[in-house]
Design an enzyme around this catalytic site. Structure first.
Site, PDB file in Angstrom:
ATOM      1  N   ASP A 108      32.167  31.252  40.971  1.00 45.40           N
ATOM      2  CA  ASP A 108      32.421  32.845  40.584  1.00 45.40           C
ATOM      3  C   ASP A 108      33.646  32.985  39.975  1.00 45.40           C
ATOM      4  O   ASP A 108      34.665  32.088  40.257  1.00 45.40           O
ATOM      5  CB  ASP A 108      31.830  33.798  41.618  1.00 45.40           C
ATOM      6  CG  ASP A 108      31.856  35.241  40.947  1.00 45.40           C
ATOM      7  OD1 ASP A 108      31.321  35.444  39.967  1.00 45.40           O
ATOM      8  OD2 ASP A 108      32.494  36.170  41.918  1.00 45.40           O
ATOM      9  N   ASP A 121      35.341  36.721  39.345  1.00 49.74           N
ATOM     10  CA  ASP A 121      36.096  38.045  39.761  1.00 49.74           C
ATOM     11  C   ASP A 121      35.886  38.035  41.283  1.00 49.74           C
ATOM     12  O   ASP A 121      34.751  38.023  41.801  1.00 49.74           O
ATOM     13  CB  ASP A 121      35.422  39.044  39.212  1.00 49.74           C
ATOM     14  CG  ASP A 121      35.640  39.277  37.514  1.00 49.74           C
ATOM     15  OD1 ASP A 121      36.864  39.240  37.206  1.00 49.74           O
ATOM     16  OD2 ASP A 121      35.002  39.096  36.824  1.00 49.74           O
TER      17      ASP A 121
END
Length: 232
Positions: free
Chosen positions: A23, A25
């Site tokens: 991922d 953020d």
């Protein structure tokens, strides 16, 4: 529970890891708090008090899901498009003013993957322009073999499409991938893709059902090398 492999995953623990999907953020970038600050400021610009508690509900949620949440909460009279346009402006300003930093352990982990020759991708709920800008600002733009954004898929997280797309782009079967996630929505997306996931919580504590299906829940990325090279 943090820092330990969870029970019930002995077979998958021994399956080789041939690719890693990150991922972005809250996992690679310490950006979620900046995004929340930008949402709050955008609300103020428009004369609305948008509380932090509400903004946290948008963590890890794709833009279309965030718009739906705002409309459901504030109604159709709320200036939704202006709100998110202002948020994007404020967030970009924060990043350009060097407020964006890497999460602990990012560079050593990427260096290890280079040494091991393991392909890696990003599967993010952010847009292509945001992802490109943020990764360039922190010097990570060239450290991944594929970057899959919300603009590249039909269905965002928690749908498995972002992870399945990322796995396909790095040429690794999902069964041999490892996903690294901070949000419940992202973890559910990886789990739906039948990809092992390690959760590194950021602003949101994942619910028990998500943790129960995870390979592990750890404090930061410095714990990840032990899962990639368990013999070390």
């Amino acid at each position: 529970m943090k820092g330990n492999t969870l029970s019930g995953h002995k077979e998958t623990e021994n399956t080789p890891i041939r690719g890693v999907i990150f991922d972005m953020d809250g996992l690679l970038l310490d950006s979620e708090s900046l995004a929340i600050d930008a949402l709050i400021q955008a609300g103020r610009d428009l004369g609305h008090d948008v509380p932090e508690s509400f903004c946290r509900r948008m963590v890890g949620v794709p833009a279309d899901g965030c718009r739906k949440l705002v409309l459901e909460t504030y109604g159709t009279d709320f200036p939704t498009e202006a709100f998110f346009a202002l948020q994007e402006k404020h967030l970009r300003d924060f990043v350009n003013n060097d407020r964006l930093t890497l999460k602990k352990g990012v560079l050593p982990l990427l260096d290890l993957l280079d040494t091991l020759g393991l392909p890696r991708a990003i599967a993010t709920s952010s847009s292509r322009p945001r992802a490109t800008h943020h990764l360039a600002r922190v010097g990570l733009a060239d450290r991944f073999h594929a970057i899959i954004t919300r603009d590249d898929v039909t269905n965002g997280k928690p749908d498995p499409e972002p992870y399945l797309t990322a796995a396909r782009h790095i040429g690794v079967d999902p069964a041999f991938c490892l996903a690294l996630e901070d949000s419940p929505s992202g973890a559910r997306a990886a789990q739906a893709a039948n990809i092992r996931v390690i959760i590194i919580p950021d602003l949101i504590t994942p619910p028990q059902d998500v943790c129960d299906k995870a390979l592990a829940v750890v404090d930061d990325l410095t714990s990840i090398p032990a899962y990639i090279t368990p013999q070390a």
